[in-house]
Structure formats: structure tokens, C-alpha cells
Design a protein around this motif. Structure first.
Motif, mmCIF file in Angstrom:
data_model
loop_
_atom_site.group_PDB
_atom_site.id
_atom_site.type_symbol
_atom_site.label_atom_id
_atom_site.label_comp_id
_atom_site.label_asym_id
_atom_site.label_seq_id
_atom_site.Cartn_x
_atom_site.Cartn_y
_atom_site.Cartn_z
ATOM 1 N N TYR A 75 -25.177 -17.166 -6.502
ATOM 2 C CA TYR A 75 -26.208 -17.630 -7.418
ATOM 3 C C TYR A 75 -25.604 -18.646 -8.379
ATOM 4 C CZ TYR A 75 -28.540 -13.687 -5.358
ATOM 5 O OH TYR A 75 -29.081 -12.822 -4.455
ATOM 6 N N ASP A 76 -26.361 -19.645 -8.695
ATOM 7 C CA ASP A 76 -25.939 -20.720 -9.593
ATOM 8 C C ASP A 76 -25.872 -20.173 -11.017
ATOM 9 O OD1 ASP A 76 -25.758 -22.991 -11.214
ATOM 10 O OD2 ASP A 76 -27.066 -24.179 -9.921
ATOM 11 N N ASN A 77 -24.671 -20.188 -11.622
ATOM 12 C CA ASN A 77 -24.510 -19.671 -12.989
ATOM 13 C C ASN A 77 -25.293 -20.481 -14.007
ATOM 14 O OD1 ASN A 77 -22.829 -17.564 -12.218
ATOM 15 N ND2 ASN A 77 -21.005 -18.831 -12.365
ATOM 16 N N ASN A 78 -25.487 -21.765 -13.726
ATOM 17 C CA ASN A 78 -26.212 -22.629 -14.662
ATOM 18 C C ASN A 78 -27.723 -22.518 -14.513
ATOM 19 O OD1 ASN A 78 -23.814 -23.706 -15.766
ATOM 20 N ND2 ASN A 78 -23.628 -25.031 -13.987
ATOM 21 N N ASN A 82 -31.503 -20.638 -8.771
ATOM 22 C CA ASN A 82 -30.945 -21.291 -7.585
ATOM 23 C C ASN A 82 -30.149 -20.284 -6.776
ATOM 24 O OD1 ASN A 82 -32.029 -23.751 -8.231
ATOM 25 N ND2 ASN A 82 -30.105 -24.694 -8.834
ATOM 26 N N ILE A 84 -27.702 -19.867 -3.472
ATOM 27 C CA ILE A 84 -26.829 -20.683 -2.633
ATOM 28 C C ILE A 84 -26.371 -19.836 -1.453
ATOM 29 C CG2 ILE A 84 -24.695 -22.019 -2.526
ATOM 30 C CD1 ILE A 84 -25.032 -22.272 -5.662
#
Length: 155
Positions: A75-78, A82, A84
């Protein structure tokens, strides 16, 4: 109502492949269904409330329920919306052995090949060099190609 878009990179959507979560005193789950009209390519859109009944902003995140075979999910930390999916091929070992009929050489280097669209293609290492194994009487004319992917991400 607000809009939350989830982006999945890599892999394929499947029925109920992700769940939208938001923090409240109760945890709500909204599931993606692959034939839903809110599904657009690799993105899904939910129409959701931005705030709870007391006016507190929800904090949204997503969990993928069914990760495609051959992929690992992260998972996108930002952006917690999102997902992935990273292709991770299964690996194998390929043994090789030379049998001599007649006088043997001192040593022999053999290279590994694969068929790509009917064409014999060398298997390369991370530096772009063909994978090879040196065979000789010391190793009894046997060797092993290790950590060879069974497929590639285009398979």
C-alpha cells in the motif's frame, strides 16, 4: 457525498477484490464488484460521506481481499487508497549434466536458453549477461541453474 478513488497497479480486478475502510466507532466495509459501473480500468470510485454525523472527517484506507496469483500486495504510504500489486515470479532450479561418448574436454561452459514466441533466447542475469554453468570432472559434469523464474510478468 464525497468521492474516493482507489487505484490498483498490476494484477487484475476480481469480484470483491478490495474493501474500502474508514475509521468510525464502527468499521464499515464497502466491496468492489468487478461488473460495477464505478469500475474504470484500474480505478474504482466510491461515493461516500466525508464526515460522520458529528462532523468528524472519516479517514479512509483500502485493503485488497484477493491478491492476484503471482503478485504481492503493498500500500502506498503517501496515499492509503493506492494498492500496489508487484509481480513476484515463482523460481525453480534447472539441473544440467553432460555425458561424454569418447574423450572429454577439460571443461565445458553451458548457457541457459528459453523459448520466447518460438525463438530460442538466452536467459540473462541482472547485469544482462547470459547465465552459464562451468562443467568439468571436479563437479562430475553436473551443475544447477538456480533461482530461475518460471514465468515473467508478460506471461
Amino acid at each position: 457525498m464525497g468521492i474516493k478513488r482507489v487505484k490498483v497497479e498490476g494484477g487484475d480486478w476480481s469480484t470483491e477484490s478490495a474493501t474500502l475502510l474508514y475509521d468510525t466507532p464502527f468499521q464499515y466495509r464497502l466491496s468492489i464488484v468487478n461488473n460495477d459501473t464505478n469500475l474504470d480500468g484500474d480505478e474504482y470510485t466510491w461515493s461516500v460521506n466525508e464526515k460522520d454525523p458529528n462532523g468528524v472527517n472519516y479517514v479512509y484506507s483500502v485493503i485488497e481481499n484477493k491478491v492476484p496469483v503471482g503478485y504481492e500486495v503493498s500500500y502506498d504510504n503517501n496515499n492509503p487508497l493506492n494498492v500496489i500489486n508487484t509481480f513476484v515470479p515463482s523460481n525453480t532450479e534447472i539441473p544440467v549434466k553432460t555425458i561424454w561418448n569418447g574423450k572429454a574436454l577439460n571443461s565445458l561452459r553451458v548457457g541457459l536458453f528459453k523459448m520466447v514466441d518460438g525463438v530460442k533466447t538466452p536467459v540473462l542475469d541482472e547485469n544482462g549477461n547470459q547465465l552459464t554453468v562451468e562443467l568439468d570432472s571436479q563437479n562430475k559434469w553436473e551443475g544447477i541453474f538456480s533461482n530461475i523464474p518460471l514465468t515473467d510478468e508478460n506471461a
